[in-house]
Design a protein around this motif. Structure first.
Motif, PDB file in Angstrom:
ATOM      1  N   THR A 144       0.826  -1.209   0.000  1.00 34.41           N
ATOM      2  CA  THR A 144       0.000   0.000   0.000  1.00 34.41           C
ATOM      3  C   THR A 144       0.858   1.256   0.000  1.00 34.41           C
ATOM      4  O   THR A 144       0.530   2.257  -0.654  1.00 34.41           O
ATOM      5  CB  THR A 144      -0.933   0.004   1.224  1.00 34.41           C
ATOM      6  OG1 THR A 144      -1.681  -1.207   1.246  1.00 34.41           O
ATOM      7  CG2 THR A 144      -1.888   1.180   1.175  1.00 34.41           C
ATOM      8  N   TYR A 145       1.964   1.212   0.719  1.00 39.64           N
ATOM      9  CA  TYR A 145       2.820   2.401   0.827  1.00 39.64           C
ATOM     10  C   TYR A 145       3.369   2.820  -0.529  1.00 39.64           C
ATOM     11  O   TYR A 145       3.546   4.021  -0.791  1.00 39.64           O
ATOM     12  CB  TYR A 145       3.959   2.169   1.828  1.00 39.64           C
ATOM     13  CG  TYR A 145       4.759   0.902   1.623  1.00 39.64           C
ATOM     14  CD1 TYR A 145       5.789   0.838   0.704  1.00 39.64           C
ATOM     15  CD2 TYR A 145       4.491  -0.236   2.372  1.00 39.64           C
ATOM     16  CE1 TYR A 145       6.531  -0.319   0.520  1.00 39.64           C
ATOM     17  CE2 TYR A 145       5.214  -1.398   2.209  1.00 39.64           C
ATOM     18  CZ  TYR A 145       6.242  -1.437   1.278  1.00 39.64           C
ATOM     19  OH  TYR A 145       6.963  -2.586   1.105  1.00 39.64           O
ATOM     20  N   LEU A 146       3.626   1.870  -1.425  1.00 41.36           N
ATOM     21  CA  LEU A 146       4.157   2.245  -2.738  1.00 41.36           C
ATOM     22  C   LEU A 146       3.095   2.909  -3.605  1.00 41.36           C
ATOM     23  O   LEU A 146       3.393   3.821  -4.381  1.00 41.36           O
ATOM     24  CB  LEU A 146       4.748   1.022  -3.442  1.00 41.36           C
ATOM     25  CG  LEU A 146       6.157   0.654  -2.958  1.00 41.36           C
ATOM     26  CD1 LEU A 146       6.583  -0.702  -3.486  1.00 41.36           C
ATOM     27  CD2 LEU A 146       7.168   1.725  -3.362  1.00 41.36           C
ATOM     28  N   GLY A 205      10.252 -12.586   7.550  1.00 40.66           N
ATOM     29  CA  GLY A 205      11.169 -12.471   6.432  1.00 40.66           C
ATOM     30  C   GLY A 205      11.389 -11.073   5.908  1.00 40.66           C
ATOM     31  O   GLY A 205      12.156 -10.873   4.968  1.00 40.66           O
ATOM     32  N   GLU A 206      10.735 -10.073   6.499  1.00 38.90           N
ATOM     33  CA  GLU A 206      10.913  -8.684   6.060  1.00 38.90           C
ATOM     34  C   GLU A 206      11.442  -7.829   7.193  1.00 38.90           C
ATOM     35  O   GLU A 206      11.235  -8.122   8.371  1.00 38.90           O
ATOM     36  CB  GLU A 206       9.584  -8.099   5.554  1.00 38.90           C
ATOM     37  CG  GLU A 206       9.206  -8.554   4.168  1.00 38.90           C
ATOM     38  CD  GLU A 206       8.245  -7.586   3.502  1.00 38.90           C
ATOM     39  OE1 GLU A 206       7.890  -6.555   4.112  1.00 38.90           O
ATOM     40  OE2 GLU A 206       7.846  -7.851   2.360  1.00 38.90           O
ATOM     41  N   THR A 207      12.120  -6.751   6.816  1.00 34.77           N
ATOM     42  CA  THR A 207      12.645  -5.819   7.809  1.00 34.77           C
ATOM     43  C   THR A 207      11.505  -5.085   8.488  1.00 34.77           C
ATOM     44  O   THR A 207      10.629  -4.527   7.816  1.00 34.77           O
ATOM     45  CB  THR A 207      13.587  -4.799   7.133  1.00 34.77           C
ATOM     46  OG1 THR A 207      14.523  -5.499   6.319  1.00 34.77           O
ATOM     47  CG2 THR A 207      14.318  -3.986   8.174  1.00 34.77           C
ATOM     48  N   ASP A 208      11.523  -5.079   9.810  1.00 35.26           N
ATOM     49  CA  ASP A 208      10.451  -4.449  10.583  1.00 35.26           C
ATOM     50  C   ASP A 208      10.900  -3.106  11.164  1.00 35.26           C
ATOM     51  O   ASP A 208      10.131  -2.158  11.223  1.00 35.26           O
ATOM     52  CB  ASP A 208      10.017  -5.390  11.706  1.00 35.26           C
ATOM     53  CG  ASP A 208       8.574  -5.169  12.127  1.00 35.26           C
ATOM     54  OD1 ASP A 208       7.763  -4.783  11.273  1.00 35.26           O
ATOM     55  OD2 ASP A 208       8.275  -5.366  13.317  1.00 35.26           O
ATOM     56  N   GLU A 250       4.247  -0.612  10.793  1.00 32.96           N
ATOM     57  CA  GLU A 250       3.174  -0.780  11.752  1.00 32.96           C
ATOM     58  C   GLU A 250       1.981  -1.422  11.053  1.00 32.96           C
ATOM     59  O   GLU A 250       1.664  -1.096   9.912  1.00 32.96           O
ATOM     60  CB  GLU A 250       2.775   0.579  12.334  1.00 32.96           C
ATOM     61  CG  GLU A 250       1.712   0.485  13.421  1.00 32.96           C
ATOM     62  CD  GLU A 250       1.360   1.857  13.974  1.00 32.96           C
ATOM     63  OE1 GLU A 250       0.707   1.907  15.017  1.00 32.96           O
ATOM     64  OE2 GLU A 250       1.715   2.867  13.346  1.00 32.96           O
ATOM     65  N   LEU A 251       1.339  -2.345  11.727  1.00 30.46           N
ATOM     66  CA  LEU A 251       0.145  -2.987  11.195  1.00 30.46           C
ATOM     67  C   LEU A 251      -1.094  -2.206  11.612  1.00 30.46           C
ATOM     68  O   LEU A 251      -1.297  -1.934  12.807  1.00 30.46           O
ATOM     69  CB  LEU A 251       0.046  -4.430  11.682  1.00 30.46           C
ATOM     70  CG  LEU A 251       1.143  -5.391  11.185  1.00 30.46           C
ATOM     71  CD1 LEU A 251       0.966  -6.745  11.826  1.00 30.46           C
ATOM     72  CD2 LEU A 251       1.102  -5.511   9.673  1.00 30.46           C
TER      73      LEU A 251
END
Length: 335
Positions: free
Chosen positions: A12-14, A235-238, A329-330
Motif C-alpha cells: 500500500t505504501y508504494l 522475512g521482512e525488515t520491521d 506498523e500494522l
C-alpha cells in the motif's frame, strides 16, 4: 502520465508514494490476481489473470492501452521475468516497462544463480550447496560446519527457511523445505529442477544490513543507500536505521556495473566482526526495506517519474538523512 503497479499485493505504501510523486499529474493504477486492500488505494485497479496464465501479458497491454498507461512497475519477483521477456511488445504500444532485463531477473530470482554471479564478480559469499549429498560430503571433509541454513532456491519472504544445527536436523529440514515449496506458488519455478530446488548455506555470523542500489533507467549506477536492520518479521525488515553508506559503496558499485539492473536493487547482506561484507540475496525491484529509505527523505518513485519524463537525476530525491530510524506498523482496515 499514468502508471500501473502490477502484482501490488500488500504494498500500500508504494501506491501512496507514487500518487504523491505524480502530484496530480496522472493516475496510479494497481493490479493483482486476487483482491487486496492495496488495490483500493490506487486511483483505479483491476484484477488480472494469474501471472502464469498465457493471456496475462495481452490482458495488461489491453488494459494499459484502454487507460492510457505509459509505464509499468512490478512489485513482485515472479512477475519480473514475464514482463522483462515482453518489454518489446509493451513498447510497441508505447508502454514502458520499468523492469530489469530477463537475464537480470534470472540471476536475482534463482538463488543458485545469485550465488554463482556474486562469486564471479568477487563479492564474498557464504559456501552454498545445491544438494543434500554435496553438503554432507563438505561437512565430512571439514569445508563447512553447523549451523547451516536451508532455503528454497526460488523463494522469497520467510517461506521454507530453517537452521540446521546437526546432521539429523539437516536431513529433516531438507525434506521439510521441499514440502513447503510444493505446497505454495514456489512450486512453479522449482518444478524446473525439482531435485535441486533447496539451497544449503553456511550461516554467516554478523550484523544484517539492507541496501538500495539505485540505477537509472539505462542501468547506470546512481547511488547506494544503506540501513542497519534492527528487527525482522516474517522475512521482512520491521525496524531499520539509515547508516553511512561508505562501507558499502564498493559493493553497490560492483553490483550495479556488473548486473546493469534497472531502477532499484534490493540487497540483503551481513557484516562480520572483521568488517567483511557478505551479500546474501538480490531482488531487482522495490523491496520491503525501501520504506526506511523513503522515511529518511529519499523519493525514488519521484525520481523514476522524472527519468520517465526525460529529466535528469535530482540529488535531493536520492539522498537520505543518516541516522533516521523507523518501523513498520500494522493497521487494521475495513474495505
Amino acid at each position: 502520465m499514468n502508471i500501473l503497479l502490477t502484482s501490488a499485493g500488500r504494498r500500500t505504501y508504494l501506491v501512496k508514494y507514487f500518487k504523491e510523486a505524480l502530484e496530480g499529474d496522472g493516475l496510479v493504477y494497481a493490479s493483482n490476481s486476487v483482491m487486496t486492500y492495496t488495490l483500493t488505494q490506487a486511483d483505479e485497479y483491476v484484477i488480472t489473470p494469474s501471472i502464469y496464465d498465457g493471456g496475462y501479458v495481452d490482458f495488461l497491454i489491453n488494459y494499459c492501452s484502454k487507460k492510457n498507461i505509459t509505464a509499468i512497475i512490478s512489485l513482485f519477483d515472479i512477475d519480473l521475468p514475464v514482463l522483462a521477456k515482453n518489454k518489446a511488445r509493451f513498447l510497441q504500444h508505447n508502454i514502458r516497462v520499468v523492469v530489469s532485463d530477463e537475464d537480470v531477473t534470472a540471476i536475482c530470482n534463482d538463488k543458485w544463480n545469485t550465488y554463482q554471479f556474486l562469486k564471479g564478480i568477487g563479492l564474498k559469499q557464504s559456501k552454498t550447496y545445491l544438494s543434500l549429498e554435496s553438503a554432507l560430503q563438505a561437512i565430512a571433509q571439514g569445508e563447512v560446519s553447523f549451523p547451516l541454513m536451508l532455503k528454497p532456491r526460488w523463494g522469497m519472504g520467510s517461506i521454507g527457511i530453517f537452521q540446521a544445527d546437526d546432521a539429523e536436523e539437516l536431513q529433516v529440514f531438507h525434506k521439510k523445505v521441499k514440502k513447503s515449496i510444493f505446497a505454495t506458488y514456489l512450486k512453479y519455478e522449482s518444478g524446473a529442477d525439482e531435485s535441486n530446488c533447496v539451497l544449503i548455506q553456511q550461516k554467516i555470523e554478523g550484523e544484517e544490513y539492507g541496501l538500495d542500489v539505485l540505477n537509472d533507467l539505462q542501468g547506470n549506477y546512481v547511488t547506494t543507500i544503506a540501513k542497519r536492520k534492527i528487527a525482522m518479521r516474517a522475512g521482512e525488515t520491521d525496524i531499520a536505521q539509515i547508516v553511512d553508506c561508505t562501507p558499502f559503496l564498493g559493493v553497490g558499485e560492483v553490483l550495479s556495473k556488473n548486473l546493469k539492473h534497472i531502477a532499484n536493487l534490493d540487497v540483503d547482506c551481513f557484516v562480520t566482526a572483521s568488517h567483511d561484507v557478505y551479500v546474501l540475496e538480490l531482488n531487482c525491484r522495490f523491496g520491503g526495506q525501501y520504506p526506511f529509505s523513503h522515511n529518511a527523505g529519499v523519493d525514488f518513485p519521484k525520481q523514476i517519474i522524472e527519468w520517465l519524463k526525460g529529466n535528469g537525476t535530482q540529488e535531493n530525491l536520492i539522498t537520505p538523512k543518516i541516522g533516521v530510524r523507523s518501523c513498520k506498523e500494522l493497521n487494521p482496515v475495513v474495505f
